[in-house]
Design a protein around this motif. Structure first.
Motif, PDB file in Angstrom:
ATOM      1  N   ARG A   1      35.629   0.172  31.078  1.00 34.89           N
ATOM      2  CA  ARG A   1      36.689   0.415  32.021  1.00 34.89           C
ATOM      3  C   ARG A   1      37.714   1.279  31.419  1.00 34.89           C
ATOM      4  N   ALA A   2      37.905   1.366  30.048  1.00 27.57           N
ATOM      5  CA  ALA A   2      38.724   2.253  29.473  1.00 27.57           C
ATOM      6  C   ALA A   2      38.111   3.858  29.478  1.00 27.57           C
ATOM      7  N   ARG A   3      36.725   3.655  29.468  1.00 28.66           N
ATOM      8  CA  ARG A   3      35.879   4.964  29.407  1.00 28.66           C
ATOM      9  C   ARG A   3      36.068   5.720  30.902  1.00 28.66           C
ATOM     10  N   LEU A   4      35.841   4.868  31.910  1.00 26.24           N
ATOM     11  CA  LEU A   4      35.553   5.221  33.377  1.00 26.24           C
ATOM     12  C   LEU A   4      36.384   6.368  33.975  1.00 26.24           C
ATOM     13  N   PRO A   5      37.753   6.507  33.625  1.00 22.52           N
ATOM     14  CA  PRO A   5      38.485   7.604  34.283  1.00 22.52           C
ATOM     15  C   PRO A   5      37.983   9.075  33.688  1.00 22.52           C
ATOM     16  N   HIS A   6      37.263   8.611  32.450  1.00 19.89           N
ATOM     17  CA  HIS A   6      36.762  10.186  31.937  1.00 19.89           C
ATOM     18  C   HIS A   6      35.157  10.612  32.139  1.00 19.89           C
ATOM     19  N   VAL A   7      34.745   9.541  32.819  1.00 21.66           N
ATOM     20  CA  VAL A   7      33.294  10.081  33.398  1.00 21.66           C
ATOM     21  C   VAL A   7      33.344  11.002  34.279  1.00 21.66           C
ATOM     22  N   ARG A   8      32.426  11.875  34.357  1.00 20.53           N
ATOM     23  CA  ARG A   8      32.261  13.072  35.406  1.00 20.53           C
ATOM     24  C   ARG A   8      30.835  12.970  36.135  1.00 20.53           C
ATOM     25  N   VAL A   9      30.876  13.251  37.306  1.00 19.11           N
ATOM     26  CA  VAL A   9      29.702  13.505  38.075  1.00 19.11           C
ATOM     27  C   VAL A   9      29.646  14.935  38.668  1.00 19.11           C
ATOM     28  N   HIS A  10      28.640  15.485  38.514  1.00 19.84           N
ATOM     29  CA  HIS A  10      28.545  16.729  38.727  1.00 19.84           C
ATOM     30  C   HIS A  10      28.174  17.085  40.237  1.00 19.84           C
ATOM     31  N   ASP A  11      28.833  18.084  40.824  1.00 16.85           N
ATOM     32  CA  ASP A  11      28.815  18.483  42.464  1.00 16.85           C
ATOM     33  C   ASP A  11      27.319  18.239  42.985  1.00 16.85           C
ATOM     34  N   GLU A  12      26.325  18.917  42.036  1.00 18.13           N
ATOM     35  CA  GLU A  12      24.958  18.793  42.558  1.00 18.13           C
ATOM     36  C   GLU A  12      24.447  17.429  42.642  1.00 18.13           C
ATOM     37  N   GLN A  13      24.723  16.634  41.747  1.00 24.69           N
ATOM     38  CA  GLN A  13      24.402  15.058  41.682  1.00 24.69           C
ATOM     39  C   GLN A  13      25.176  14.421  43.009  1.00 24.69           C
ATOM     40  N   VAL A  14      26.323  14.592  43.449  1.00 24.96           N
ATOM     41  CA  VAL A  14      27.014  14.079  44.517  1.00 24.96           C
ATOM     42  C   VAL A  14      26.271  14.632  45.837  1.00 24.96           C
ATOM     43  N   GLN A  15      25.916  15.974  45.711  1.00 24.61           N
ATOM     44  CA  GLN A  15      25.136  16.422  46.828  1.00 24.61           C
ATOM     45  C   GLN A  15      23.809  15.855  47.220  1.00 24.61           C
ATOM     46  N   ALA A  16      23.029  15.402  46.010  1.00 27.42           N
ATOM     47  CA  ALA A  16      21.651  14.690  45.973  1.00 27.42           C
ATOM     48  C   ALA A  16      21.916  13.389  46.352  1.00 27.42           C
ATOM     49  N   LEU A  17      23.043  12.745  46.229  1.00 30.38           N
ATOM     50  CA  LEU A  17      23.151  11.335  46.496  1.00 30.38           C
ATOM     51  C   LEU A  17      23.242  11.289  48.303  1.00 30.38           C
ATOM     52  N   ILE A  18      24.092  12.216  48.732  1.00 29.69           N
ATOM     53  CA  ILE A  18      24.408  12.394  50.135  1.00 29.69           C
ATOM     54  C   ILE A  18      23.187  12.673  50.915  1.00 29.69           C
ATOM     55  N   GLN A  19      22.283  13.631  50.199  1.00 20.72           N
ATOM     56  CA  GLN A  19      21.092  14.248  50.965  1.00 20.72           C
ATOM     57  C   GLN A  19      20.257  12.828  51.008  1.00 20.72           C
ATOM     58  N   ALA A  20      20.177  12.061  49.801  1.00 21.12           N
ATOM     59  CA  ALA A  20      19.188  11.133  49.901  1.00 21.12           C
ATOM     60  C   ALA A  20      19.804   9.984  50.981  1.00 21.12           C
ATOM     61  N   ALA A  21      20.992   9.951  51.301  1.00 19.91           N
ATOM     62  CA  ALA A  21      21.674   8.710  52.266  1.00 19.91           C
ATOM     63  C   ALA A  21      20.910   9.254  53.657  1.00 19.91           C
ATOM     64  N   LEU A  22      21.337  10.746  53.744  1.00 25.85           N
ATOM     65  CA  LEU A  22      20.889  11.258  55.185  1.00 25.85           C
ATOM     66  C   LEU A  22      19.543  10.937  55.429  1.00 25.85           C
ATOM     67  N   SER A  23      18.554  11.003  54.387  1.00 25.99           N
ATOM     68  CA  SER A  23      17.143  10.894  54.523  1.00 25.99           C
ATOM     69  C   SER A  23      16.941   9.334  54.706  1.00 25.99           C
ATOM     70  N   LEU A  24      17.638   8.550  54.426  1.00 24.20           N
ATOM     71  CA  LEU A  24      17.235   7.222  54.530  1.00 24.20           C
ATOM     72  C   LEU A  24      17.963   6.504  55.822  1.00 24.20           C
ATOM     73  N   GLY A  25      18.837   7.313  56.597  1.00 19.66           N
ATOM     74  CA  GLY A  25      19.499   7.332  57.696  1.00 19.66           C
ATOM     75  C   GLY A  25      20.790   6.275  57.426  1.00 19.66           C
ATOM     76  N   VAL A  26      21.185   6.383  56.223  1.00 16.01           N
ATOM     77  CA  VAL A  26      22.571   5.669  55.992  1.00 16.01           C
ATOM     78  C   VAL A  26      23.823   6.268  56.716  1.00 16.01           C
ATOM     79  N   GLU A  27      24.342   5.453  57.515  1.00 13.71           N
ATOM     80  CA  GLU A  27      25.415   5.839  58.223  1.00 13.71           C
ATOM     81  C   GLU A  27      26.859   5.723  57.743  1.00 13.71           C
ATOM     82  N   GLY A  28      27.786   6.693  58.133  1.00 16.15           N
ATOM     83  CA  GLY A  28      28.885   6.661  57.553  1.00 16.15           C
ATOM     84  C   GLY A  28      29.269   7.259  55.969  1.00 16.15           C
TER      85      GLY A  28
END
Length: 613
Positions: A221-248
């Motif tokens: 919990r103390a570490r969480l605010p300092h963890v970083r996720v890269h833009d390409e990783q977020v984009q990959a999650l979004i594209q995976a969601a679209l491919s699986l038909g995840v809504e919203g």
């Protein structure tokens, strides 16, 4: 002694989800699908030991009432002081901790609606029976359910981040281990109150593991605010969601939050591929509505020319330490992992099932004896169930006055006007048939006010998701303007253009209402209410002979009213006749129907709407 979190065998995906939730409350909740006897409730209660010191763990019963959920009157304090005091409900008590609901798919719709509102706003508001209060209610929801009992409402699943789909336990070794541990605990319990040395060692080991997990969660919990996720990783999650038909978009946010929590729990400051895979598994896969397309697109990506590497730079490193992997490559990686875990029939996943079977919910029927208690109204206690709390609330402000002149100051004085009876709403559908008199006499007697009252009643029926039919009667016969529907707008349009004038074929209106009621029963609608807006002055019968014979016309109406009454059609007669013109026709009609009589000229639309309850 209750089992420790680490002692529970199996349910590994559920354990992972609960640990992520403990680290990152932004995930909002976990829904765990498992059969009866799988240990999901034991796991949820063991999870309480991992919460921060002082964090509440509140259990939500399946049959919880709205009063207990939201809070309401503190009866003891109210009777003692004579002033209304508010008591916090379960949602407010869970503030800063966990609300646990076993049987998430069995909760009443109104309870689910309040739960969704609290998850979205972090506040629970009490606005009922003269009470007004707002309490903070920021909690995480841990829900368990057996899929064989039905689906969890889509809106509720949409507001929590982590979903653990049903997975049958097919590992014989795990099942054998569960039996072995159960027999061991049972044998020790039967042996006596004093635990054996081996039992004490196991308990100490379990305590040590629990302390270690709590320390890991606190560190994460103390570490969480300092963890970083890269833009390409977020984009990959979004594209995976679209491919699986995840809504919203909520699923995209939850997936990123799950990946961040996993990295923090593992003691890292950056999200890696394993974190993304777990996010796909617990957030995106359960929300899948289709299989991803074939892998030709991934193969095409591999054939694209690669940009030349800069001298001295690693293929997977950038100056800021973020991985240099294209989002398309990550998406392919995530989907390949997802395909390995997708069930053969993706339509068995909860979101796919609900998308396939979406349909409008039917309203529920108000009645006097059974169903969910929805409100308390004034009424005769004979044949009804008394709403004790609401009766005491009505009596409380008058106690000081009523005690004056009595010997006992502790005596509770309740009078007839304090009595409140319960109204319930069951799961059967209800149909309201509005029969509006459009004859010449009605045009004289406040047709505009009648239309306004009808529209208000239609809106009230729509709020409760009840069906509405509209009959107009004028001239020689009654006409169905609107077949049973939930469209208030259509009914309003028909009322707006409703012509007036001519005779009053009241008998035809009653017969048409009976026919609609019979059709509704054939479709499974349990209760029908006829709302008659008329002055009651009928002058046209079902045939010309009845019209010419006033006594015959009266007998005809009386017989039809008895027919409706015998078939259980509830009736409300709203009298539009002015007092100085009335000959008592409408009250007599209400008596024949065994229904309720309401006088329109002395009542507002809001007051008339209460007649439906």
């Amino acid at each position: 002694m209750s089992l420790a979190f680490t002692d529970i065998v199996g349910l590994e995906a559920a354990k992972q989800a609960l640990l992520l939730l403990a680290v990152n409350p932004a995930l909002a909740g976990v829904a765990i699908a498992a059969t009866v006897g799988s240990g999901k409730s034991t796991l949820a209660r063991a999870f309480a030991a991992l919460l921060p010191e002082g964090a509440p763990f509140v259990e939500l019963p399946v049959n919880v009432t709205e009063d207990r959920l939201l809070g309401g009157l503190d009866l003891e304090a109210t009777l003692a002081t004579g002033a209304r005091a508010i008591e916090r409900g379960l949602l407010a008590r869970a503030h800063g901790g966990v609300l646990y609901a076993d049987g998430l798919n069995l909760l009443d719709r109104s309870i689910v609606a309040h739960l969704m509102e609290a998850l979205a706003s972090g506040v629970v508001r009490v606005e009922r029976e003269g009470l007004s209060a707002a309490h903070p209610a920021r909690f995480v929801l841990v829900g368990a359910y057996d899929p064989s009992d039905g689906e969890v409402p889509r809106g509720l699943l949409d507001r929590i981040g982590l979903i653990v789909p049903f997975a049958p336990q097919t590992d014989a070794r795990l099942r054998a281990e569960v039996v072995r541990r159960n027999q061991l605990r049972k044998g020790e319990a039967e042996a006596g109150a004093l635990p054996s040395a081996s039992s004490r060692l196991r308990n100490e080991a379990a305590d040590d593991e629990t302390h270690m997990l709590r320390a890991m969660i606190a560190d994460a919990r103390a570490r969480l605010p300092h963890v970083r996720v890269h833009d390409e990783q977020v984009q990959a999650l979004i594209q995976a969601a679209l491919s699986l038909g995840v809504e919203g978009n909520r699923a995209d946010v939850f997936a990123a939050q799950a990946a961040l929590a996993k990295a923090a729990l593992d003691g890292r400051d950056r999200v890696d591929d394993d974190d993304l895979r777990l996010a796909v598994r617990l957030v995106l896969l359960p929300r899948a509505t289709r299989l991803p397309e074939a892998n030709e697109s991934y193969q095409a990506q591999d054939e694209q020319p690669r940009a030349p590497e800069e001298p001295g730079r690693s293929e997977r490193d950038e100056p800021n330490g973020a991985p240099q992997v294209q989002s398309e490559q990550l998406e392919a990686l995530l989907l390949s992992a997802a395909e390995a875990e997708l069930p053969k029939d993706v339509l068995n996943l909860p979101f796919a099932m609900q998308q396939r079977g979406r349909s409008g919910s039917r309203g529920a029927a108000l009645n006097n004896r059974r169903g969910r208690f929805v409100r308390a109204v004034e009424g005769d206690p004979h044949g009804n169930r008394i709403a004790l709390l609401q009766t005491l609330v009505a009596a409380a402000p008058w106690q000081a006055v009523r005690r004056a002149g009595t010997r006992s100051s502790a005596q509770l004085a309740i009078r007839k006007e304090d009595i409140r009876i319960k109204r319930f709403r069951d799961k059967a559908g209800m149909l309201y048939i509005f029969a509006v008199d459009a004859s010449g006499s009605m045009a004289i007697n406040r047709m505009r006010e009648a239309k306004g009252a009808a529209i208000r009643l239609l809106q009230d029926a729509y709020v409760h998701r009840d069906q509405v039919a509209l009959i107009a009667f004028r001239g020689g016969r009654a006409q169905v303007l609107l077949q049973p529907s939930q469209s208030v707008e259509r009914a309003k349009r028909e009322l707006d253009v409703l012509p007036t004038g001519g005779g009053t074929p009241l008998a035809s209106a009653l017969l048409t209402a009976w026919e609609l009621a019979q059709q509704a029963r054939g479709r499974g609608i349990a209760q029908v209410t006829l709302v008659l807006m008329t002055d009651g002055r009928a002058n046209v019968g079902l045939d010309s002979q009845a019209s010419a014979d006033k006594a015959g016309l009266q007998r005809e109406i009386q017989q039809l009213a008895a027919l409706l009454r015998a078939h259980g059609v509830r009736a409300i007669v709203i009298d539009t006749q002015a007092n100085y013109l009335s000959r008592g026709e409408a009250p007599k009609l209400a008596e024949w129907l065994g229904g309720r009589y309401v006088y329109l000229p002395n009542a507002r639309a809001e007051q008339i709407a209460k007649a439906l309850t």
